[in-house]
Every structure is written in structure tokens, then in C-alpha cells.
Design an enzyme around this catalytic site. Sequence first.
Site, PDB file in Angstrom:
ATOM      1  N   GLU A 268     -19.722  65.338 -21.773  1.00 33.43           N
ATOM      2  CA  GLU A 268     -19.930  64.484 -20.625  1.00 33.43           C
ATOM      3  C   GLU A 268     -21.220  64.531 -20.823  1.00 33.43           C
ATOM      4  O   GLU A 268     -22.214  65.358 -20.468  1.00 33.43           O
ATOM      5  CB  GLU A 268     -19.649  65.523 -19.486  1.00 33.43           C
ATOM      6  CG  GLU A 268     -18.220  65.780 -19.368  1.00 33.43           C
ATOM      7  CD  GLU A 268     -17.323  64.430 -19.164  1.00 33.43           C
ATOM      8  OE1 GLU A 268     -18.079  63.443 -18.551  1.00 33.43           O
ATOM      9  OE2 GLU A 268     -16.100  64.362 -19.265  1.00 33.43           O
ATOM     10  N   CYS A 307     -25.750  63.597 -12.703  1.00 30.28           N
ATOM     11  CA  CYS A 307     -25.385  62.582 -14.008  1.00 30.28           C
ATOM     12  C   CYS A 307     -24.859  61.201 -13.664  1.00 30.28           C
ATOM     13  O   CYS A 307     -24.697  60.144 -14.323  1.00 30.28           O
ATOM     14  CB  CYS A 307     -24.422  63.238 -14.770  1.00 30.28           C
ATOM     15  SG  CYS A 307     -22.990  63.933 -14.027  1.00 30.28           S
TER      16      CYS A 307
HETATM   17  P1  NAP Z   1     -29.396  69.743 -22.108  1.00 27.95           P
HETATM   18  O1  NAP Z   1     -30.841  70.250 -22.419  1.00 27.95           O
HETATM   19  O2  NAP Z   1     -28.636  68.720 -22.940  1.00 27.95           O
HETATM   20  O3  NAP Z   1     -28.424  71.187 -22.092  1.00 27.95           O
HETATM   21  C1  NAP Z   1     -27.405  71.289 -21.688  1.00 27.95           C
HETATM   22  C2  NAP Z   1     -26.751  72.442 -22.296  1.00 27.95           C
HETATM   23  O4  NAP Z   1     -26.588  72.476 -23.569  1.00 27.95           O
HETATM   24  C3  NAP Z   1     -27.548  73.789 -21.702  1.00 27.95           C
HETATM   25  O5  NAP Z   1     -26.646  74.843 -21.494  1.00 27.95           O
HETATM   26  C4  NAP Z   1     -28.236  74.291 -23.025  1.00 27.95           C
HETATM   27  O6  NAP Z   1     -28.479  75.508 -23.107  1.00 27.95           O
HETATM   28  C5  NAP Z   1     -27.163  73.820 -24.157  1.00 27.95           C
HETATM   29  N1  NAP Z   1     -27.879  73.540 -25.477  1.00 27.95           N
HETATM   30  C6  NAP Z   1     -28.974  72.999 -25.648  1.00 27.95           C
HETATM   31  N2  NAP Z   1     -28.878  73.057 -27.019  1.00 27.95           N
HETATM   32  C7  NAP Z   1     -27.922  73.197 -27.653  1.00 27.95           C
HETATM   33  C8  NAP Z   1     -27.446  73.508 -28.784  1.00 27.95           C
HETATM   34  N3  NAP Z   1     -28.103  73.220 -29.981  1.00 27.95           N
HETATM   35  N4  NAP Z   1     -26.149  74.134 -28.965  1.00 27.95           N
HETATM   36  C9  NAP Z   1     -25.076  74.371 -28.160  1.00 27.95           C
HETATM   37  N5  NAP Z   1     -25.617  74.261 -26.678  1.00 27.95           N
HETATM   38  C10 NAP Z   1     -26.872  73.773 -26.505  1.00 27.95           C
HETATM   39  O7  NAP Z   1     -29.306  69.185 -20.650  1.00 27.95           O
HETATM   40  P2  NAP Z   1     -29.826  69.643 -19.260  1.00 27.95           P
HETATM   41  O8  NAP Z   1     -31.150  69.123 -19.345  1.00 27.95           O
HETATM   42  O9  NAP Z   1     -29.473  71.007 -18.975  1.00 27.95           O
HETATM   43  O10 NAP Z   1     -28.974  68.736 -18.181  1.00 27.95           O
HETATM   44  C11 NAP Z   1     -29.264  67.415 -17.855  1.00 27.95           C
HETATM   45  C12 NAP Z   1     -28.717  66.368 -18.342  1.00 27.95           C
HETATM   46  O11 NAP Z   1     -27.344  66.544 -18.358  1.00 27.95           O
HETATM   47  C13 NAP Z   1     -28.876  64.965 -17.943  1.00 27.95           C
HETATM   48  O12 NAP Z   1     -29.145  64.120 -18.968  1.00 27.95           O
HETATM   49  C14 NAP Z   1     -27.800  64.460 -17.149  1.00 27.95           C
HETATM   50  O13 NAP Z   1     -27.296  63.245 -17.312  1.00 27.95           O
HETATM   51  C15 NAP Z   1     -26.487  65.291 -18.207  1.00 27.95           C
HETATM   52  N6  NAP Z   1     -25.492  65.663 -17.204  1.00 27.95           N
HETATM   53  C16 NAP Z   1     -24.300  65.117 -17.457  1.00 27.95           C
HETATM   54  C17 NAP Z   1     -23.286  65.542 -16.670  1.00 27.95           C
HETATM   55  C18 NAP Z   1     -22.093  64.706 -16.836  1.00 27.95           C
HETATM   56  O14 NAP Z   1     -20.771  65.158 -16.441  1.00 27.95           O
HETATM   57  N7  NAP Z   1     -21.879  63.630 -17.536  1.00 27.95           N
HETATM   58  C19 NAP Z   1     -23.289  66.112 -15.735  1.00 27.95           C
HETATM   59  C20 NAP Z   1     -24.518  66.922 -15.526  1.00 27.95           C
HETATM   60  C21 NAP Z   1     -25.456  66.674 -16.236  1.00 27.95           C
HETATM   61  P3  NAP Z   1     -29.909  76.045 -22.769  1.00 27.95           P
HETATM   62  O15 NAP Z   1     -30.181  75.503 -21.182  1.00 27.95           O
HETATM   63  O16 NAP Z   1     -30.171  77.545 -23.042  1.00 27.95           O
HETATM   64  O17 NAP Z   1     -31.017  75.183 -23.540  1.00 27.95           O
END
Ligand code: NAP
Length: 535
Positions: A268, A307
Site C-alpha cells: 500500500e 495516503c
Molecule cells: P516509509 O518511509 O516508506 O516507511 C514506512 C515503513 O517502512 C516504516 O515502518 C519504516 O521503518 C519501514 N522501512 C523503511 N525502510 C525499510 C526497509 N528497507 N525494509 C523494511 N521496512 C522499511 O513511509 P512513511 O514516511 O512512514 O509514511 C509516509 C508514506 O506512506 C507516504 O508516502 C504515504 O502516502 C504512504 N502511506 C500509504 C498508505 C496506503 O494505505 N497506501 C497509508 C499510509 C501512508 P522506519 O520508520 O523505522 O524507517
Amino acid sequence: MASTVENRVASGAQILQSYLGGKWQAGAGQGAPLMNPTTGDAVAWASSQGLDLSTALEYSRIVGGPALRALSYAQRAELLGKIADVLAARRDEWFEIARTNSGSTKADAAIDIDGSIGTLKFFAKIGAKLGDAHFLRAGQAMRLARDANFQGLHVGIPLDGVAIHINAFNFPGWGLWEKAAVSLLAGVPVFSKPATSTAWLAQAMVGAVIEAGILPNGALSILCGSPNDLLDHLQVGDVVAFTGSADTGEGIRRHARVCKQNVRVNIEADSLNAALLGPDVQPGSPEFNFFVREVVREMTAKTGQKCTAIRRVLVPHAVAAAATEAIADALSKVVVGNPANPTVNMGPVVNLAQRKSVEEGIRQLQTQTDVAYSPSNFSAVDADAQRGAFVPPTLLSAHKNPEAALVHELEVFGPVATVVPYRDKQNGFELARCGGGSLAASVFSADTEFLSEAAVALGTTHGRLLLVDASIGDSHTGHGIVLPSLLHGGPGRAGGGEELGGLHGLWFYHQRVALQGSGATLRVMSEGAADPAAE
Ligand code: NAP
């Protein structure tokens, strides 16, 4: 000089522990700070350094999984109801954490917290209908050959691995429970990895559920801090459900272990969601007013950090000026500041890094658009705008170049949207599709034929479509709100995933098996199974 740990304790900020292998464990080293975005102060720290994730995952698989699957769907559904009750009883505490660590107003926190409780209750209710069964079936047995006794049946057996749930920072509560509810109902143990920056709420909620002793050992684990080598220990039978940015999602899909073991992954990701005003709608009409209200609500709810939030506002050329003016007028009344102040209706973004990212995003968008609204003298009520992560609502206009690439490609994760004028309905649909695959779009029109045409035109590039005529203008649940009964996810850039959708969501956590056998054998299997489509 005092050690880092002593500094952390001295600052009063708690150190978040992870719940792994049936016990609370602290990572080593400095860890990462979780901030209060209103003040810029650290409120907690999280480190996963040195934690043995391989052993923790194995504990979930061999202790949590079998204990969960010894229960029927109805018994597991009952556990979901109990979890919802435990969370509901401590609701005020969760609101306090959401305000402190996410800068959430009450209305913002409700989306996350009440959304968690509501989703758990929903799955408790529909899961109960699956009764005493321990596996699923899809449809009825069918004849396969000349001998009518040789038959086939599709069944779904709960996976015997662990479900790794990786969540984004913007929904620490709902992100955890909307995944966990379905996974636990399916009988698959949950290994949750919240985004570090807002992990406190998820960790506290998991703590409350563990303390209440509702779930079997190993059914629910949480890892606070960076994921480290988590994905290196994946095995056949495990699944990964990821929510976050498109870039991180792509990295997970390409992870060597995921590829080698063909681990099932649901992504997602982010998306450039659109709201489209129909060509029939005139300024001042009910549909026009509902459209403006929805755009403003989506830009400001959770400070634009959803999102599903509307990023592109598609309007016919003829009414572009009126729509821009009406949205700008409503934005000028938004009060930004400390979420503890009851007059404030928009808090900060999650931290200073996110503020910087939003400011940089606006700067980039401005290279291809004009500013239609941005407050001239921005200040934050009851807060220091320099120390806090405040960003004013900003409306941009792509009237000079509606096809401008950045408008359709760059997700600015804050209170920002761009008005994009379109020539005719086909052009409007094309522009909506320029997002390359989105989670949701809304279409506002009094013409039900046009709304139906839009549903078909946008259906291949969107996961969910909200089609608003005046009859549901006040009663619909909102463009950005994900409902447990409907699918969540979108094609292309949005990740290509599917979550929720009522009992349909269970299939992600089951292996579909095609059975071939005699009528008598398949009758036994069929009678012992639950058909989620029939419930
Ligand atoms: P993110 O930076 O992509 O991080 C998401 C999750 O992935 C965090 O728990 C992060 O952990 C983890 N992560 C990072 N690198 C990883 C790796 N190499 N392997 C496994 N896990 C890893 O996103 P965010 O900044 O938290 O969230 C914002 C984004 O999420 C926005 O772009 C938004 O559009 C999107 N979003 C989408 C939805 C949907 O349902 N489609 C819902 C909500 C948000 P750490 O925090 O420890 O780095």
C-alpha cells in the site's frame, strides 16, 4: 560525560521496548528519537539494534501460529472483540499519545484511534459468522470428468508462517489494527513493525492488549525501531503487508529473500489522488459546495498526511477561478497551531524532517505551478512556529500547464493540493489517470450518467471511487476514509495491493488449494469449511 542512555533517562523520554518472543526486550545503542512535533522535543526513543529477529520470528511461527489456529474463526473473532474493548477502555490515553507524538487534533486522532476500534469490531462481527470452521472454501464442489464422482473444490488453508506488518508513520493505530484484525482472524500471528517516528501509540496499544492476556503467546509481537535484518529471515508461508512510500515498497518487493522465497507481499504505497468536479456543476450548486468542502477537509485532516488525501483538484476551465476562490476562502479560515488548543483545527506535520520535506515539495511544485493560496503572515496558535513542525495550508494552480509532470508525480505529504483545470470530460479523465494509479478518486456531479461513465473511465487506475451527487453529499463517509467493508489499495504507483474488503481480506493470509477427489471426500471438506463469500 554521561552515557547516551543516561541522557535519555535524564530527559524524561521513555525508551520503547519491543515485544518479541513473548517478552519485552530493549535494543542496544542510542536509537532514534520520537518527537513532539508541536514543541520539537523528544518524547521517546526506539532502538532495535542487536535484537534477535530470527528467533523472534520463529517463536511467532511455532508458538503463536499453532495456538491461534487451534481456535475456530468464531473464537478468533471473539478475541478481536475483546481487543477492541481493551482499546476502547483506554481511549483517552491513546488520544494523549497521538497529540504528543503525532501532533494530532482530537478529530485527527479519532480517525486513527476510533478507526482502529471500529475496524476490530467490524471483523469481530463478520468473523463470528464463519463459525466453527478452521479453513475456507471458495464456492461449491464441481464435477471434473465423465465420472460425476470425480470432483474438484477450492479451499483456503491458513498460512503456517508469520505475518510481517510494516506500517507508515501517519496511522500508528489504525495501520496496526486494520492489518492485525484480518491476520488474527485468519489464524496467522502478527509481527508488527510501526514507523519509528510514531511507534509510541502502536507500542502502547500492543502493551495494553498483551497485559490483558487476551491472545495466545506469540500471536502478537511488535518491533520498535529500524527493521534491521527483519526481511532476511523470511520463509515460505510468511507474508509481508507493507504500507508506506512507493520507494520503500519497491525496495521490499525487490528484497533478495522476498524474491528467492516468492514471499507473498502486499504493498500500500503513496498516490496522487484526485477529486473531479463534473462538467455540469455550477458554482453555488450543492455539488459545488460539497466538492469544495471535501477538498478543504482532505487538505487539512491529519494535516494532509493521509495516503488517500486529495492532491489534485480537477475542475472544468469555466469554473476553475470560482472553485479556486472558494477553496482558498475556506483555507483562510483554518486555524493552525497547538492541537491541545480547542480553537485549532490543524496541527503540525509529524516532525521537522517531514516539515522540511513538505516545504521542499511545495518549492518543487512551484517550479511548474502558481500559488493560489498561502497565508501571508503565518503563525501557529499557542506554539513556536520555528520549533514546531507547522506548515500552512497551501493551494497551487496548474492553470498554465495542467499536464505539468510534477503535479501528477510528486506526492507532497502535507496540507497541499493543486487545482488542475480540464477542457472536457475526456481530458478530465485523462488528467485523473495521469497519477499512474491511485488509491482513491472522488467525482462530484448531479448527472448520474456522468458519474457512471467516470466509474468506468477511472476504474482501471483507481482502487476506490467515491461518486457524489447531492443526495449523499452530507451522508457519505469522506473521500479519504478507508472502510473495513470495502477494498483498500490501488493499482500502479499506489502499490498494486488490496487490503480489507470485509472477509475477502482473509484470502491474503490463506493458501488457496485446488482439491481433487471423490464426491464423499470433498463433501467432508466442503461441510467443514466456511465460505466467506456466502457470509
Ligand atoms: P516509509 O518511509 O516508506 O516507511 C514506512 C515503513 O517502512 C516504516 O515502518 C519504516 O521503518 C519501514 N522501512 C523503511 N525502510 C525499510 C526497509 N528497507 N525494509 C523494511 N521496512 C522499511 O513511509 P512513511 O514516511 O512512514 O509514511 C509516509 C508514506 O506512506 C507516504 O508516502 C504515504 O502516502 C504512504 N502511506 C500509504 C498508505 C496506503 O494505505 N497506501 C497509508 C499510509 C501512508 P522506519 O520508520 O523505522 O524507517
